[in-house]
Scaffold this motif. Structure first.
Motif, PDB file in Angstrom:
ATOM      1  N   GLN A  12      19.985  22.705  40.290  1.00  0.00           N
ATOM      2  CA  GLN A  12      19.689  21.282  40.190  1.00  0.00           C
ATOM      3  C   GLN A  12      19.264  20.844  38.792  1.00  0.00           C
ATOM      4  OE1 GLN A  12      16.640  20.117  42.932  1.00  0.00           O
ATOM      5  NE2 GLN A  12      16.672  17.953  42.352  1.00  0.00           N
ATOM      6  N   TYR A  13      18.568  21.731  38.072  1.00  0.00           N
ATOM      7  CA  TYR A  13      17.962  21.320  36.805  1.00  0.00           C
ATOM      8  C   TYR A  13      18.665  21.861  35.566  1.00  0.00           C
ATOM      9  CZ  TYR A  13      14.215  20.058  39.983  1.00  0.00           C
ATOM     10  OH  TYR A  13      13.501  19.516  41.021  1.00  0.00           O
ATOM     11  N   ILE A  14      19.733  22.620  35.741  1.00  0.00           N
ATOM     12  CA  ILE A  14      20.400  23.207  34.594  1.00  0.00           C
ATOM     13  C   ILE A  14      21.895  23.317  34.902  1.00  0.00           C
ATOM     14  CG2 ILE A  14      20.122  25.607  35.331  1.00  0.00           C
ATOM     15  CD1 ILE A  14      19.551  26.305  32.409  1.00  0.00           C
ATOM     16  N   SER A  15      22.725  23.119  33.886  1.00  0.00           N
ATOM     17  CA  SER A  15      24.165  23.191  34.087  1.00  0.00           C
ATOM     18  C   SER A  15      24.697  24.519  33.566  1.00  0.00           C
ATOM     19  CB  SER A  15      24.858  22.036  33.351  1.00  0.00           C
ATOM     20  OG  SER A  15      24.588  22.112  31.958  1.00  0.00           O
ATOM     21  N   GLY A  16      25.917  24.845  33.960  1.00  0.00           N
ATOM     22  CA  GLY A  16      26.542  26.074  33.489  1.00  0.00           C
ATOM     23  C   GLY A  16      26.092  27.293  34.266  1.00  0.00           C
ATOM     24  N   ILE A  23      43.421  31.329  19.381  1.00  0.00           N
ATOM     25  CA  ILE A  23      41.969  31.469  19.207  1.00  0.00           C
ATOM     26  C   ILE A  23      41.373  32.321  20.319  1.00  0.00           C
ATOM     27  CG2 ILE A  23      39.779  30.225  19.178  1.00  0.00           C
ATOM     28  CD1 ILE A  23      41.422  29.942  16.635  1.00  0.00           C
ATOM     29  N   VAL A  24      41.763  32.038  21.567  1.00  0.00           N
ATOM     30  CA  VAL A  24      41.193  32.781  22.693  1.00  0.00           C
ATOM     31  C   VAL A  24      41.637  34.236  22.662  1.00  0.00           C
ATOM     32  CG1 VAL A  24      41.077  32.938  25.205  1.00  0.00           C
ATOM     33  CG2 VAL A  24      41.010  30.704  24.102  1.00  0.00           C
ATOM     34  N   THR A  26      30.572  33.168  26.928  1.00  0.00           N
ATOM     35  CA  THR A  26      31.926  33.199  26.377  1.00  0.00           C
ATOM     36  C   THR A  26      32.439  31.787  26.114  1.00  0.00           C
ATOM     37  OG1 THR A  26      32.404  35.256  27.568  1.00  0.00           O
ATOM     38  CG2 THR A  26      34.285  33.979  26.797  1.00  0.00           C
ATOM     39  N   LYS A  27      32.184  30.874  27.029  1.00  0.00           N
ATOM     40  CA  LYS A  27      32.625  29.496  26.835  1.00  0.00           C
ATOM     41  C   LYS A  27      31.927  28.860  25.633  1.00  0.00           C
ATOM     42  CE  LYS A  27      33.571  26.951  30.382  1.00  0.00           C
ATOM     43  NZ  LYS A  27      33.490  26.103  31.601  1.00  0.00           N
ATOM     44  N   SER A  28      30.629  29.131  25.475  1.00  0.00           N
ATOM     45  CA  SER A  28      29.876  28.587  24.336  1.00  0.00           C
ATOM     46  C   SER A  28      30.392  29.137  23.013  1.00  0.00           C
ATOM     47  CB  SER A  28      28.387  28.912  24.498  1.00  0.00           C
ATOM     48  OG  SER A  28      27.857  28.311  25.660  1.00  0.00           O
TER      49      SER A  28
END
Length: 350
Positions: free
Chosen positions: A202-206, A261-262, A323-325
């Motif tokens: 609820q309070y954080i994404s990802g 890049i990936v 990894t996404k970051s």
């Protein structure tokens, strides 16, 4: 150096999952009792023979006893013989059934269940020996058990669900799962409830841990869908990064740039992971599914006025957020080198 498919397939949890998904039945191995186990089996048999001899001698009046003493002695012998039978049976189950289970945690847990069942049976036998009218005592105990059972119906259902979790393995400690609105890593599976270390929420994404602990009754697993991100045969997930671009953008340039890049960042690692687990998946019905070993770029028409440029890649569940970051800044930097080919939304045009 990553493990090979053969090394991974030798792990107990992977071997068990391969046998289950491929529909193969593992050939039963002949279990040999140790010398100490054989000693206890012989001891139990000798004790039963001794009880039978004493029971006969007391009943035939060879040993001079009062009638009340005869009845009480024979009742004790019956109870003692039943306890010996129960202990011998429990020993056999422990050696020939539980002993065949490769997973040490499951063996330990099933032994605890066995001790509980044996203890309850011995207590019932003791009650039948102490009370002369054992049938009435057991009836009273049964009525009391029904009353208590109704009072603890939910805990009992959770206890049964705990046994189901041990046998069917919808998840185990260390797995990342989602059940109803709860998502997290399993840190404990108790008799009555399961504990998760939440991520997201609820309070954080990802995919970052929220710091909260979630506990839910085990009975929930019996009537809820469980999403497990840690299947032993393929402990990875596909993740995506999406950018919105204009219709006038050079889609070929965008696709090549994003894929380059990936691949530079995680391509080699992704290929090794897929190569190893593709061999394992080929032994199951899942081999019909397409498991790509390279990142893939796809385009979709957005609901408004943009094109979604999406790069899809393989990653371990716990590495998805980091990894996404790591990838997003490098992807943006590469795409922004050619603004005439990659037209991102600007200002209120979004």
């Amino acid at each position: 150096m990553p493990e090979t498919a053969e090394q991974i397939s030798e792990k107990p949890e992977v071997r068990k999952e391969l046998a289950r998904t491929a529909g193969e039945k593992k050939p039963s191995e002949k279990i040999k009792a140790r010398a100490t186990d054989k000693f206890w089996f012989v001891t139990h048999g000798l004790v039963l023979i001794g009880c039978a001899i004493l029971y006969y001698l007391i009943g035939s009046k060879v040993i001079p006893l009062l009638q009340s003493e005869v009845d009480f002695s024979r009742r004790i012998l019956r109870g003692f013989a039943l306890i010996v039978v129960i202990l011998a049976t429990a020993k056999a189950v422990r050696v020939y059934a539980i002993g065949r289970i490769e997973d040490a945690v499951t063996r330990f847990t099933l032994q605890r269940i066995q001790y509980l069942v044996v203890g309850v049976l011995i207590a019932v036998i003791a009650i039948s020996v102490i009370f002369v009218n054992w049938y009435a005592a057991l009836t009273a105990l049964g009525i009391g058990s029904i009353i208590v059972g109704l009072a603890v119906q939910t805990p009992m259902k959770s206890f049964i669900a705990w046994i189901y979790i041990l046998v069917r393995r919808p998840y185990q400690v260390g797995d990342r799962i989602k059940i109803d609105d709860a998502t997290g890593d399993v840190i404990d599976v108790g008799y009555l409830d399961t504990t998760l270390w939440e991520f997201g929420g609820q309070y954080i994404s990802g995919d970052h841990p929220s710091g909260r602990v979630i506990r839910f009754p085990n009975e929930k697993v019996l009537d809820s869908i469980v999403y497990n991100y840690s299947w032993p045969l393929f402990p990875y997930i596909w993740n995506e990064i999406k950018f919105q671009i204009a219709y006038q953008s050079d889609l070929e340039f965008v696709a090549k740039t994003m894929q380059k890049i990936v691949e530079e960042e995680i391509g080699e690692e992704m290929m090794k992971r897929v190569a190893v687990y593709r061999d394992l998946l080929a032994r199951t019905p899942v081999d019909e599914l397409e498991v790509r070993e390279h990142p893939r770029v796809i385009f979709r028409v957005d609901e408004v006025t943009w094109i979604d440029a999406i790069v899809r890649y393989l990653v371990a569940p716990r590495e998805a957020g980091s990894t996404k970051s790591r990838l997003i800044p490098k992807l943006l930097a590469a795409l922004n080198t050619a603004p005439e080919k990659v037209m991102f939304p600007k200002g209120d045009a979004r």
